[in-house]
Scaffold this motif. Structure first.
Motif, PDB file in Angstrom:
ATOM      1  N   GLU A 193      14.357  -5.592   2.393  1.00 47.40           N
ATOM      2  CA  GLU A 193      14.635  -5.638   0.962  1.00 47.40           C
ATOM      3  C   GLU A 193      13.484  -6.235   0.160  1.00 47.40           C
ATOM      4  O   GLU A 193      13.422  -6.050  -1.057  1.00 47.40           O
ATOM      5  CB  GLU A 193      15.907  -6.453   0.699  1.00 47.40           C
ATOM      6  CG  GLU A 193      17.173  -5.809   1.259  1.00 47.40           C
ATOM      7  CD  GLU A 193      18.406  -6.652   1.008  1.00 47.40           C
ATOM      8  OE1 GLU A 193      19.221  -6.267   0.149  1.00 47.40           O
ATOM      9  OE2 GLU A 193      18.537  -7.723   1.657  1.00 47.40           O
ATOM     10  N   TYR A 194      12.589  -6.961   0.814  1.00 42.11           N
ATOM     11  CA  TYR A 194      11.496  -7.570   0.054  1.00 42.11           C
ATOM     12  C   TYR A 194      10.118  -7.068   0.449  1.00 42.11           C
ATOM     13  O   TYR A 194       9.116  -7.408  -0.198  1.00 42.11           O
ATOM     14  CB  TYR A 194      11.554  -9.099   0.093  1.00 42.11           C
ATOM     15  CG  TYR A 194      11.361  -9.769   1.442  1.00 42.11           C
ATOM     16  CD1 TYR A 194      10.095 -10.002   1.957  1.00 42.11           C
ATOM     17  CD2 TYR A 194      12.446 -10.223   2.174  1.00 42.11           C
ATOM     18  CE1 TYR A 194       9.907 -10.642   3.171  1.00 42.11           C
ATOM     19  CE2 TYR A 194      12.288 -10.876   3.388  1.00 42.11           C
ATOM     20  CZ  TYR A 194      11.015 -11.080   3.890  1.00 42.11           C
ATOM     21  OH  TYR A 194      10.841 -11.712   5.084  1.00 42.11           O
ATOM     22  N   LEU A 195      10.019  -6.248   1.521  1.00 40.23           N
ATOM     23  CA  LEU A 195       8.707  -5.686   1.833  1.00 40.23           C
ATOM     24  C   LEU A 195       8.820  -4.357   2.564  1.00 40.23           C
ATOM     25  O   LEU A 195       9.809  -4.080   3.242  1.00 40.23           O
ATOM     26  CB  LEU A 195       7.846  -6.671   2.638  1.00 40.23           C
ATOM     27  CG  LEU A 195       8.234  -7.113   4.057  1.00 40.23           C
ATOM     28  CD1 LEU A 195       7.868  -6.070   5.105  1.00 40.23           C
ATOM     29  CD2 LEU A 195       7.542  -8.423   4.403  1.00 40.23           C
ATOM     30  N   VAL A 226      -5.730 -10.869   2.988  1.00 38.83           N
ATOM     31  CA  VAL A 226      -5.571 -10.390   1.622  1.00 38.83           C
ATOM     32  C   VAL A 226      -4.258  -9.613   1.526  1.00 38.83           C
ATOM     33  O   VAL A 226      -3.983  -8.735   2.349  1.00 38.83           O
ATOM     34  CB  VAL A 226      -6.753  -9.498   1.184  1.00 38.83           C
ATOM     35  CG1 VAL A 226      -6.499  -8.916  -0.201  1.00 38.83           C
ATOM     36  CG2 VAL A 226      -8.055 -10.304   1.193  1.00 38.83           C
ATOM     37  N   LEU A 227      -3.432  -9.979   0.543  1.00 34.42           N
ATOM     38  CA  LEU A 227      -2.120  -9.358   0.342  1.00 34.42           C
ATOM     39  C   LEU A 227      -1.959  -8.919  -1.112  1.00 34.42           C
ATOM     40  O   LEU A 227      -2.458  -9.599  -2.012  1.00 34.42           O
ATOM     41  CB  LEU A 227      -1.000 -10.360   0.666  1.00 34.42           C
ATOM     42  CG  LEU A 227      -0.798 -10.755   2.115  1.00 34.42           C
ATOM     43  CD1 LEU A 227       0.141 -11.950   2.199  1.00 34.42           C
ATOM     44  CD2 LEU A 227      -0.217  -9.598   2.908  1.00 34.42           C
ATOM     45  N   PRO A 228      -1.197  -7.830  -1.364  1.00 32.09           N
ATOM     46  CA  PRO A 228      -0.684  -6.832  -0.411  1.00 32.09           C
ATOM     47  C   PRO A 228      -1.841  -6.047   0.208  1.00 32.09           C
ATOM     48  O   PRO A 228      -2.959  -6.058  -0.293  1.00 32.09           O
ATOM     49  CB  PRO A 228       0.191  -5.924  -1.293  1.00 32.09           C
ATOM     50  CG  PRO A 228       0.427  -6.694  -2.555  1.00 32.09           C
ATOM     51  CD  PRO A 228      -0.784  -7.558  -2.739  1.00 32.09           C
ATOM     52  N   LEU A 283       4.808  -5.621  -1.112  1.00 34.16           N
ATOM     53  CA  LEU A 283       5.847  -6.520  -1.594  1.00 34.16           C
ATOM     54  C   LEU A 283       6.712  -5.802  -2.622  1.00 34.16           C
ATOM     55  O   LEU A 283       6.196  -5.169  -3.549  1.00 34.16           O
ATOM     56  CB  LEU A 283       5.223  -7.772  -2.202  1.00 34.16           C
ATOM     57  CG  LEU A 283       4.289  -8.545  -1.253  1.00 34.16           C
ATOM     58  CD1 LEU A 283       3.589  -9.679  -1.982  1.00 34.16           C
ATOM     59  CD2 LEU A 283       5.053  -9.067  -0.044  1.00 34.16           C
ATOM     60  N   LEU A 284       8.033  -5.904  -2.485  1.00 26.99           N
ATOM     61  CA  LEU A 284       8.959  -5.088  -3.268  1.00 26.99           C
ATOM     62  C   LEU A 284       9.639  -5.832  -4.412  1.00 26.99           C
ATOM     63  O   LEU A 284      10.103  -5.188  -5.360  1.00 26.99           O
ATOM     64  CB  LEU A 284      10.035  -4.504  -2.344  1.00 26.99           C
ATOM     65  CG  LEU A 284       9.543  -3.632  -1.192  1.00 26.99           C
ATOM     66  CD1 LEU A 284      10.729  -3.165  -0.345  1.00 26.99           C
ATOM     67  CD2 LEU A 284       8.742  -2.449  -1.710  1.00 26.99           C
ATOM     68  N   VAL A 285       9.750  -7.144  -4.317  1.00 26.62           N
ATOM     69  CA  VAL A 285      10.466  -7.900  -5.340  1.00 26.62           C
ATOM     70  C   VAL A 285       9.641  -9.113  -5.762  1.00 26.62           C
ATOM     71  O   VAL A 285       8.705  -9.516  -5.075  1.00 26.62           O
ATOM     72  CB  VAL A 285      11.857  -8.373  -4.830  1.00 26.62           C
ATOM     73  CG1 VAL A 285      12.732  -7.180  -4.449  1.00 26.62           C
ATOM     74  CG2 VAL A 285      11.713  -9.339  -3.664  1.00 26.62           C
TER      75      VAL A 285
END
Length: 422
Positions: free
Chosen positions: A92-94, A121-123, A129-131
């Motif tokens: 649900e979050y990634l 390094v992110l994303p 990342l979704l939220v």
């Protein structure tokens, strides 16, 4: 099947962490891990906050002074406003595989101490990342989440509301010369709240500190499309003073604060002239990094891998203080009030002393006193406290609506006490 089992294990881990209800902090679990930096990619002095579905990225870097490459992995944990694992499942979050080896590393070059510099390094291509909300990067060794290396906080913001903070002199005449008061208004013409008193939580941070953070603020006044936070004592911070500085970008030339540079195999040692208390003195403005630091070497080009590690010896004359401890406060001690940042009293020289192993660069710090019965430190004993002092303040706005089961980050704003003074 392996991926499914891993996902189930991760969910069980988060469930256990949630049951324990302990905030996850910025913590280094291995003593050979040094210089942990987390910020927006390309902005070394920035907060680790990026926009949801934007182009910005978070960069996490650290050094391992063992000097040999290791099988480091990382995963991402979504948290609530209190930095405890949220109720969201991983899917649900990634998007992606939440078990990523760290393959971006370089060996130190021409340094007295060998180390390996790691970078994340992110994303990235592995993780989307979704939220919005609070996140933890968890680094661990040998694909074993129980063998933690470090945990580091960062945030993802939706910016659904307009946050307008200001720094003002408090109306309290007794505190007017020493304190700074933060007022703010949240304008939300494009975002509706059903019950702002229950749905909205605001947190205030001074510079990079967490010990004196003000959290869980509720609006004092609710107007049409506006939430007003116009408190007095509830939103006051110690003004403090400008930060002390330390320049160890060169080991060939001594800056004005350095008394002596020597080499005792395998480390360089930098002895500083004693810091003196400036409490009671008049305030003078001085440009600083508000407690942060940058890694840099004057005589070299590749700072991340060519900067050496140096033992820096600090001292400040004082009588022994009862009822608490003296700490070096700033990014150089990870803003922690722990054993690593605590200064020890030397009765022979009548001063507090500490030695820190630091990578070459330019540092800011302050000397703070933490009473035994409090988690929060005060800098006024050694630094003084001035309402005119220059500080950065970060405002974070969380939202959890009726029926939601995670805290969204819907607004972020920074304000400077000098440029926004009212």
């Amino acid at each position: 099947m392996t991926k499914k089992i891993t996902s189930i294990f991760m969910w069980l881990t988060i469930a256990v962490l949630s049951a324990l209800a302990q905030p996850i902090t910025n913590t280094v679990h291995k003593h050979k891990i040094k210089t942990v930096l987390c910020h927006k990619l390309g902005w070394p002095l920035s907060y680790p906050i990026i926009g949801l579905n934007g182009n910005d990225q978070i960069e996490l870097s650290f050094d391992d002074l063992d000097g040999e490459t290791k099988d480091f992995y990382y995963n991402i944990i979504h948290c609530d406003k209190n930095w405890e694992p949220s109720q969201l499942m991983e899917t649900e979050y990634l998007n992606g595989i939440n078990e990523v080896p760290i393959l971006d590393y370089v060996y130190s070059f021409n340094t007295s101490i060998d180390y390996v510099h790691y970078n994340i390094v992110l994303p990235n291509n592995d993780i989307e990342l979704l939220v919005s909300g609070n996140y933890i990067i968890q680094v661990y060794e040998d694909n074993d989440t129980n063998n933690l290396v470090l945990t580091q906080r960062f945030m993802v913001n939706e910016q659904k509301v307009n946050v307008i903070p200001s720094v003002k002199y408090t109306m309290n005449s007794d505190l007017r010369k020493a304190k700074q008061e933060i007022d703010l208004t949240i304008k939300h013409s494009d975002f509706n709240f059903s019950n702002p008193l229950e749905e909205v939580n605001v947190s205030l941070f001074q510079n990079g500190r967490t010990d004196n953070a003000i959290t869980k603020l509720k609006p004092q006044f609710i107007k049409h499309n506006e939430l007003v936070y116009n408190y007095n004592r509830e939103t006051m911070f110690e003004g403090g003073n400008e930060f002390r500085w330390l320049d160890i970008r060169s080991l060939r030339f001594q800056s004005s604060k350095i008394k002596d540079i020597s080499f005792h195999d395998p480390y360089y040692h930098v002895e500083l002239f004693p810091d003196m208390s400036v409490a009671g003195r008049s305030y003078y403005f001085n440009n600083d990094f508000n407690g942060r630091y940058v890694i840099e070497v004057q005589e070299k080009d590749e700072h991340e891998r060519e900067a050496d590690y140096v033992y820096v010896h600090f001292s400040i004359p004082s009588q022994p203080l009862a009822g608490g401890d003296v700490h070096i406060l700033g990014g150089l001690t990870n803003w922690k009030l722990d054993e690593a940042s605590k200064m020890k009293y030397n009765f022979d020289f009548k001063q507090y002393e500490a030695s820190l192993l630091l990578k070459q660069g330019f540092y800011n710090y302050q000397i703070a006193f933490k009473p035994n019965n409090l988690d929060q430190a005060s800098v006024s004993m050694f630094e003084g406290s001035h309402s005119k002092a220059e500080n950065d303040y970060l405002v974070i706005v969380y939202y959890r609506g009726m029926g939601d089961y995670y805290d969204r980050l819907i607004g972020v704003s920074q304000v400077n006490s000098v440029t926004s003074r009212q």
